[in-house]
Design a protein around this motif. Structure first.
Motif, PDB file in Angstrom:
ATOM      1  N   ALA A   4       1.040  -1.169  -0.004  1.00  9.21           N
ATOM      2  CA  ALA A   4       0.038   0.003   0.042  1.00  9.21           C
ATOM      3  C   ALA A   4       0.723   1.426  -0.021  1.00  9.21           C
ATOM      4  O   ALA A   4       2.218   1.222   0.632  1.00  9.21           O
ATOM      5  N   PRO A   5       0.426   2.236  -0.372  1.00 10.14           N
ATOM      6  CA  PRO A   5       1.325   3.429  -0.853  1.00 10.14           C
ATOM      7  C   PRO A   5       1.335   4.143   0.848  1.00 10.14           C
ATOM      8  O   PRO A   5       2.399   5.034   0.820  1.00 10.14           O
ATOM      9  N   TRP A   6       0.883   3.753   1.740  1.00 11.67           N
ATOM     10  CA  TRP A   6       0.810   4.784   3.061  1.00 11.67           C
ATOM     11  C   TRP A   6       1.649   3.585   3.987  1.00 11.67           C
ATOM     12  O   TRP A   6       1.663   3.936   5.077  1.00 11.67           O
ATOM     13  N   THR A   7       2.143   2.495   3.624  1.00  9.23           N
ATOM     14  CA  THR A   7       2.856   1.675   4.353  1.00  9.23           C
ATOM     15  C   THR A   7       4.229   2.276   4.521  1.00  9.23           C
ATOM     16  O   THR A   7       4.963   2.414   3.619  1.00  9.23           O
ATOM     17  N   LEU A   8       4.612   2.397   5.885  1.00  8.01           N
ATOM     18  CA  LEU A   8       5.907   3.296   5.969  1.00  8.01           C
ATOM     19  C   LEU A   8       6.749   2.066   6.840  1.00  8.01           C
ATOM     20  O   LEU A   8       6.585   1.210   7.566  1.00  8.01           O
ATOM     21  N   GLU A   9       8.200   1.979   6.419  1.00 10.49           N
ATOM     22  CA  GLU A   9       9.259   1.244   6.809  1.00 10.49           C
ATOM     23  C   GLU A   9      10.109   2.114   7.611  1.00 10.49           C
ATOM     24  O   GLU A   9      10.357   3.046   6.986  1.00 10.49           O
ATOM     25  N   HIS A  10      10.652   1.833   8.798  1.00  8.58           N
ATOM     26  CA  HIS A  10      11.663   2.436   9.645  1.00  8.58           C
ATOM     27  C   HIS A  10      12.735   1.540   9.904  1.00  8.58           C
ATOM     28  O   HIS A  10      13.491   1.783  10.866  1.00  8.58           O
ATOM     29  N   GLY A  11      12.831   0.272   9.271  1.00 12.19           N
ATOM     30  CA  GLY A  11      13.911  -0.400   9.557  1.00 12.19           C
ATOM     31  C   GLY A  11      13.996  -1.377  10.828  1.00 12.19           C
ATOM     32  O   GLY A  11      15.102  -1.685  10.883  1.00 12.19           O
ATOM     33  N   HIS A  12      13.046  -1.284  11.779  1.00  9.69           N
ATOM     34  CA  HIS A  12      13.224  -1.777  12.954  1.00  9.69           C
ATOM     35  C   HIS A  12      11.596  -2.167  13.314  1.00  9.69           C
ATOM     36  O   HIS A  12      10.861  -1.754  12.976  1.00  9.69           O
ATOM     37  N   SER A  13      11.563  -2.966  14.622  1.00  8.95           N
ATOM     38  CA  SER A  13      10.168  -3.215  15.162  1.00  8.95           C
ATOM     39  C   SER A  13       9.717  -1.827  15.828  1.00  8.95           C
ATOM     40  O   SER A  13      10.525  -1.042  16.178  1.00  8.95           O
ATOM     41  N   ASP A  14       8.484  -2.061  15.906  1.00 13.92           N
ATOM     42  CA  ASP A  14       7.831  -0.677  16.353  1.00 13.92           C
ATOM     43  C   ASP A  14       8.451  -0.530  18.033  1.00 13.92           C
ATOM     44  O   ASP A  14       8.635   0.781  18.175  1.00 13.92           O
ATOM     45  N   HIS A  15       8.186  -1.605  18.685  1.00 11.87           N
ATOM     46  CA  HIS A  15       8.567  -1.436  19.970  1.00 11.87           C
ATOM     47  C   HIS A  15      10.138  -0.862  20.245  1.00 11.87           C
ATOM     48  O   HIS A  15      10.391  -0.414  21.206  1.00 11.87           O
ATOM     49  N   GLN A  16      10.761  -0.873  19.477  1.00  9.48           N
ATOM     50  CA  GLN A  16      12.256  -0.277  19.507  1.00  9.48           C
ATOM     51  C   GLN A  16      12.443   1.102  18.912  1.00  9.48           C
ATOM     52  O   GLN A  16      13.554   1.738  19.271  1.00  9.48           O
ATOM     53  N   SER A  17      11.167   1.656  18.786  1.00 11.46           N
ATOM     54  CA  SER A  17      11.154   3.169  18.278  1.00 11.46           C
ATOM     55  C   SER A  17      10.723   4.267  19.544  1.00 11.46           C
ATOM     56  O   SER A  17      11.037   5.434  19.296  1.00 11.46           O
ATOM     57  N   LEU A  18      10.444   3.436  20.593  1.00 10.21           N
ATOM     58  CA  LEU A  18      10.197   4.252  21.584  1.00 10.21           C
ATOM     59  C   LEU A  18      11.213   4.985  22.294  1.00 10.21           C
ATOM     60  O   LEU A  18      12.379   4.474  22.486  1.00 10.21           O
ATOM     61  N   LEU A  19      11.034   6.134  22.626  1.00  7.22           N
ATOM     62  CA  LEU A  19      12.338   7.030  23.242  1.00  7.22           C
ATOM     63  C   LEU A  19      12.211   7.388  24.629  1.00  7.22           C
ATOM     64  O   LEU A  19      11.087   7.236  25.175  1.00  7.22           O
ATOM     65  N   PRO A  20      13.236   7.291  25.426  1.00  6.41           N
ATOM     66  CA  PRO A  20      13.399   7.454  26.693  1.00  6.41           C
ATOM     67  C   PRO A  20      12.422   8.742  27.058  1.00  6.41           C
ATOM     68  O   PRO A  20      12.462   9.826  26.320  1.00  6.41           O
ATOM     69  N   ALA A  21      11.570   8.721  28.169  1.00  9.01           N
ATOM     70  CA  ALA A  21      10.791   9.814  28.725  1.00  9.01           C
ATOM     71  C   ALA A  21      11.674  11.257  28.900  1.00  9.01           C
ATOM     72  O   ALA A  21      11.194  12.359  28.492  1.00  9.01           O
ATOM     73  N   SER A  22      12.798  10.928  29.182  1.00  8.25           N
ATOM     74  CA  SER A  22      13.639  12.346  29.722  1.00  8.25           C
ATOM     75  C   SER A  22      13.873  12.891  28.286  1.00  8.25           C
ATOM     76  O   SER A  22      14.452  14.073  28.443  1.00  8.25           O
ATOM     77  N   SER A  23      13.768  12.302  27.027  1.00 11.39           N
ATOM     78  CA  SER A  23      13.945  13.173  25.930  1.00 11.39           C
ATOM     79  C   SER A  23      12.907  13.908  25.001  1.00 11.39           C
ATOM     80  O   SER A  23      12.914  14.180  24.101  1.00 11.39           O
ATOM     81  N   CYS A  24      11.672  13.452  25.887  1.00 13.13           N
ATOM     82  CA  CYS A  24      10.429  13.841  25.149  1.00 13.13           C
ATOM     83  C   CYS A  24       9.577  14.866  26.180  1.00 13.13           C
ATOM     84  O   CYS A  24       9.680  14.852  27.207  1.00 13.13           O
ATOM     85  N   LYS A  25       8.713  15.521  25.683  1.00 13.06           N
ATOM     86  CA  LYS A  25       7.755  16.424  26.173  1.00 13.06           C
ATOM     87  C   LYS A  25       6.495  15.545  26.776  1.00 13.06           C
ATOM     88  O   LYS A  25       6.278  14.578  25.878  1.00 13.06           O
ATOM     89  N   PRO A  26       5.960  15.686  27.841  1.00 11.60           N
ATOM     90  CA  PRO A  26       4.703  14.863  28.280  1.00 11.60           C
ATOM     91  C   PRO A  26       3.697  15.207  27.288  1.00 11.60           C
ATOM     92  O   PRO A  26       3.385  16.346  26.978  1.00 11.60           O
ATOM     93  N   PRO A  27       2.797  14.269  26.728  1.00  3.94           N
ATOM     94  CA  PRO A  27       1.743  14.669  26.056  1.00  3.94           C
ATOM     95  C   PRO A  27       0.769  15.127  26.595  1.00  3.94           C
ATOM     96  O   PRO A  27       0.517  14.937  27.692  1.00  3.94           O
ATOM     97  N   VAL A  28      -0.041  16.124  25.971  1.00  7.62           N
ATOM     98  CA  VAL A  28      -1.392  16.805  26.248  1.00  7.62           C
ATOM     99  C   VAL A  28      -2.460  16.505  25.253  1.00  7.62           C
ATOM    100  O   VAL A  28      -2.313  16.559  24.225  1.00  7.62           O
ATOM    101  N   TYR A  29      -3.376  15.844  25.995  1.00  7.14           N
ATOM    102  CA  TYR A  29      -4.638  15.266  25.323  1.00  7.14           C
ATOM    103  C   TYR A  29      -5.807  15.989  25.102  1.00  7.14           C
ATOM    104  O   TYR A  29      -5.993  16.590  26.515  1.00  7.14           O
ATOM    105  N   PRO A  30      -6.268  16.374  24.273  1.00  6.71           N
ATOM    106  CA  PRO A  30      -7.541  17.136  24.250  1.00  6.71           C
ATOM    107  C   PRO A  30      -8.692  16.593  25.050  1.00  6.71           C
ATOM    108  O   PRO A  30      -8.864  15.142  25.069  1.00  6.71           O
ATOM    109  N   LYS A  31      -9.660  17.179  25.789  1.00  6.10           N
ATOM    110  CA  LYS A  31     -10.703  16.627  26.543  1.00  6.10           C
ATOM    111  C   LYS A  31     -11.480  15.951  25.511  1.00  6.10           C
ATOM    112  O   LYS A  31     -11.725  16.299  24.327  1.00  6.10           O
TER     113      LYS A  31
END
Length: 134
Positions: A4-31
């Motif tokens: 499919a044209p919208w299939t993205l590949e990033h060369g590794h399993s999805d669980h390996q793409s998670l960044l440590p919390a210290s390098s990210c801003k906390p998410p803000v979700y709308p109500k």
């Protein structure tokens, strides 16, 4: 073919793409607006999810200490954010609680858990979401 044209590949399993919390801003979700987006309890109710209260849990941890020692410490407990039904909740002391009766069977935990510590199995008796009210 078959790609499919919208299939993205990033060369590794999805669980390996998670960044440590210290390098990210906390998410803000709308109500939730109650029209397109809903609160957790409403979403679970609309899914028709039903698990017998006495059936064995279909979500198990391979190592019960890993969520506190790795996921909570390094990633700020990602299970509580990637699960759309909030099946995973952390207590104030960092202990992971699993509310398997709310599971929508999306398998996000099986895909996204950074340590691959969550073992998802098919629930006993065919319980789970029915999606008749959507």
């Amino acid at each position: 073919r078959g790609r499919a044209p919208w299939t993205l590949e990033h060369g590794h399993s999805d669980h390996q793409s998670l960044l440590p919390a210290s390098s990210c801003k906390p998410p803000v979700y709308p109500k939730p607006d109650g029209k397109l987006t809903f609160d957790i309890l409403t979403s679970v109710a609309l899914s028709g999810t039903n698990h017998d209260h006495d059936e064995p849990a279909h979500l198990k941890l391979n190592d019960p200490e890993t969520p506190k020692q790795v996921n909570f410490e390094k990633f700020a407990g990602p299970e509580s954010r990637y699960c759309p039904a909030r099946v995973y909740e952390y207590t104030d002391d960092g202990k992971l609680t699993i509310n398997a009766q709310n599971c929508l069977h999306c398998k996000a935990c099986d895909i996204k858990d950074p340590t691959q510590n969550i073992c998802w199995t098919v629930p006993e008796g065919g319980g789970g979401p029915k999606y008749t009210m959507m």
